[in-house]
Design a protein around this motif. Structure first.
Motif, short mmCIF file in Angstrom:
data_model
loop_
_atom_site.label_atom_id
_atom_site.label_comp_id
_atom_site.label_asym_id
_atom_site.label_seq_id
_atom_site.Cartn_x
_atom_site.Cartn_y
_atom_site.Cartn_z
N GLN A 259 19.61 27.86 32.57
CA GLN A 259 20.12 27.96 33.93
C GLN A 259 21.02 29.18 33.99
O GLN A 259 21.95 29.31 33.18
CB GLN A 259 20.91 26.71 34.34
N GLY B 95 22.71 29.75 38.91
CA GLY B 95 22.21 28.41 39.19
C GLY B 95 20.70 28.29 39.09
O GLY B 95 20.16 27.19 39.00
N ARG B 96 19.98 29.42 39.09
CA ARG B 96 18.52 29.39 39.01
C ARG B 96 18.07 28.81 37.67
O ARG B 96 18.62 29.12 36.62
CB ARG B 96 17.95 30.79 39.19
N LEU B 97 17.05 27.96 37.70
CA LEU B 97 16.43 27.44 36.49
C LEU B 97 15.29 28.36 36.08
O LEU B 97 14.49 28.77 36.92
CB LEU B 97 15.90 26.03 36.72
N SER C 183 13.18 28.05 39.55
CA SER C 183 13.50 27.15 40.66
C SER C 183 14.91 27.46 41.14
O SER C 183 15.83 27.61 40.34
CB SER C 183 13.43 25.69 40.20
N ASP C 184 15.08 27.53 42.45
CA ASP C 184 16.40 27.75 43.05
C ASP C 184 16.96 26.50 43.72
O ASP C 184 17.99 26.56 44.37
CB ASP C 184 16.32 28.88 44.09
N ASP C 185 16.27 25.36 43.57
CA ASP C 185 16.75 24.13 44.20
C ASP C 185 16.81 22.98 43.19
O ASP C 185 16.42 21.86 43.47
CB ASP C 185 15.87 23.76 45.40
N HIS C 186 17.30 23.32 41.99
CA HIS C 186 17.51 22.33 40.92
C HIS C 186 16.22 21.62 40.51
O HIS C 186 16.24 20.47 40.11
CB HIS C 186 18.59 21.31 41.31
#
Length: 199
Positions: A47, A55-57, A81-84
């Protein structure tokens, strides 16, 4: 949160079915018509901790392309992914000659993808840099300081720099150009680890 596409695990000790709230299943490679092989890992995701994409995965992956009438080629790539983890996107892809890979975030927020060789006569790790959080690669090179057979490695961020303390990214790899070498026991569990320090 339940959908028919959620992962189901049947507990053999009872007749209950547990539904885990994972991301709804989707085919991330639906638009990649020429991909014939796909794998995540064998390493781990990260992350991002810094920069515009904090915060990006990031999940390091690899694939093989087999275009109709064309040669088979091997590539590393990134999922992000930018939304967890609710939704995922296929990001940056390397050129031919690489596959299993690991990702690490650099001090300036860039993402470095370190890849093993596959399908080419080359024995140094491939290093790709992304300046946009894994969406594209801005540079690529074979690292002459990292000789390696076609073999997986491990790279992790162990410490960020802090004042006079230097950041550390340890990297482990068999520093040889061939997999044909004898297995040696390490005394008291010690193994050779090549350390990388950011300057």
């Amino acid at each position: 949160y339940k959908t028919e596409k959620d992962f189901l695990l049947n507990d053999t000790a009872s007749t209950e079915i547990y539904i885990f709230p994972y991301t709804t299943l989707c085919d991330l490679t639906a638009e990649q018509k020429e991909w014939s092989w796909y794998a995540t890992g064998p390493g781990t995701g990260i992350q991002l901790q810094r920069g515009q994409h904090k915060g990006r995965l990031i999940i390091p992956c690899d694939h093989t392309r087999l275009p109709e009438g064309g040669p088979k080629t091997h590539h590393s790539h990134i999922l992000y992914s930018d939304d967890h983890g609710a939704t995922w996107h296929v990001g940056a892809q390397t050129d031919h000659g690489l596959n299993e890979c690991e990702a690490v975030e650099l001090e300036n927020g860039d993402v470095m993808l370190n890849s093993r060789n596959h399908g080419v006569d080359e024995f140094h790790r491939g290093v790709s840099i992304s300046k946009d959080g894994g969406q594209t690669f801005s540079s690529f090179r074979r690292d002459p300081a990292l000789p390696c057979p076609s073999c997986q490695s491990i790279i992790r961020r162990a410490r960020w720099s802090n004042g006079h303390v230097t950041g550390v990214i340890p990297f482990t790899i068999p520093a040889r150009t061939s997999r044909a070498f004898p297995i040696r026991r390490m005394n008291k569990g010690r193994a050779q680890v090549r350390g990388g320090w950011e300057i």
